[in-house]
Motif scaffolding. Structure first.
Motif: not given
Length: 276
Positions: A78-88
């Motif tokens: 999911s693109w949402v998971a991509d954003i979350r990983a980069r935010a981490d």
């Protein structure tokens, strides 16, 4: 000795707030470490114990929508998971909200003010190459909202090599290496939460967790250590900390310039937007 409603025996220890001998008040500078010491004592005696370590990314505070969970069930990313990983990754590297914004931008994520909903202020995260893919911070999870991020990064970041981390993130994004991005996010979060300053420190933490039979924690620390060594994120050993100058003095005894910048990130409009 008492029991809870679930009939779990436990003990209450009552300590005088003020010492009768010295008159000084009790101060617990690190409540979490005090709790860890209780768990270590239980582990050493073969008693059931808990772990208070927050190692992996906080899935309990990451809000996964039905669509995201469905994509994961199909083996899709999911693109949402991509954003979350980069935010981490950005949270583990940033020492201020301004740096958090700048680091996200370097990894292809834009951060903007969200529309006000009552007294709460939040951000909107969006992919720079797909602006329509946008989501409010607290919809990613409580740890990604504006208030939580500002509170988390003010304390400063561990000495992770930012250049190496950003290069690893950019490479993972460019080649579609989502698993690699997740490894980076997990390692960065582990290092950040434990404030590990070197590979040797991670080795020591893993060994201590192993001795206390906290095997899952030990494995997470070893994974972080392996990735940090592979990507050059941490030195083998940390340098000896320099002596802090006397209060009111800077380098070479010069008076330290008084400033209020950074005390309240909300006062600096968008935390250094010009630094992006």
């Amino acid at each position: 000795m008492t029991t809870t409603g679930g009939r779990i025996p436990h003990a209450h220890v009552v300590v005088n707030n003020t010492s009768l001998e010295t008159g000084r008040r009790l101060q617990v500078l690190d409540p979490l470490e005090l709790n860890r010491s209780f768990q270590r004592l239980e582990a050493e005696r073969g008693l059931p114990h808990l772990s208070n370590e927050l190692l992996a990314r906080p899935t309990s505070r990451a809000r996964r929508s039905r669509g995201e969970r469905a994509a994961e069930a199909r083996g899709e990313r999911s693109w949402v998971a991509d954003i979350r990983a980069r935010a981490d990754v950005a949270r583990a590297l940033a020492a201020s909200p301004a740096e958090y914004r700048s680091l996200l931008a370097a990894m292809g994520v834009e951060l903007a003010d969200a529309a006000r909903r009552g007294p709460r202020r939040d951000w909107v995260y969006s992919l720079a190459d797909s602006p329509s893919r946008r989501i409010r911070g607290e919809r990613l999870g409580l740890d990604y909202g504006r208030a939580s991020v500002c509170a988390a990064v003010i304390g400063g970041a561990p000495p992770i090599d930012r250049g190496a981390a950003i290069r690893a993130a950019k490479k993972a994004v460019a080649v579609g290496g989502r698993a690699e991005l997740d490894r980076l996010a997990d390692a960065a979060s582990t290092i950040w939460r434990r404030r590990a300053r070197s590979l040797a420190a991670l080795d020591g933490m893993a060994a201590a967790a192993e001795r206390a039979r906290r095997y899952e924690e030990a494995e997470a620390l070893r994974r972080a250590r392996e990735f940090a060594a592979e990507k050059g994120l941490l030195p083998q050993r940390s340098e000896r900390p320099r002596r802090s100058p006397a209060r009111g003095e800077g380098e070479a005894g010069a008076p330290r310039r008084q400033t209020t910048r950074g005390r309240d990130p909300e006062r600096n409009r968008d935390e250094g937007r010009g630094q992006r």
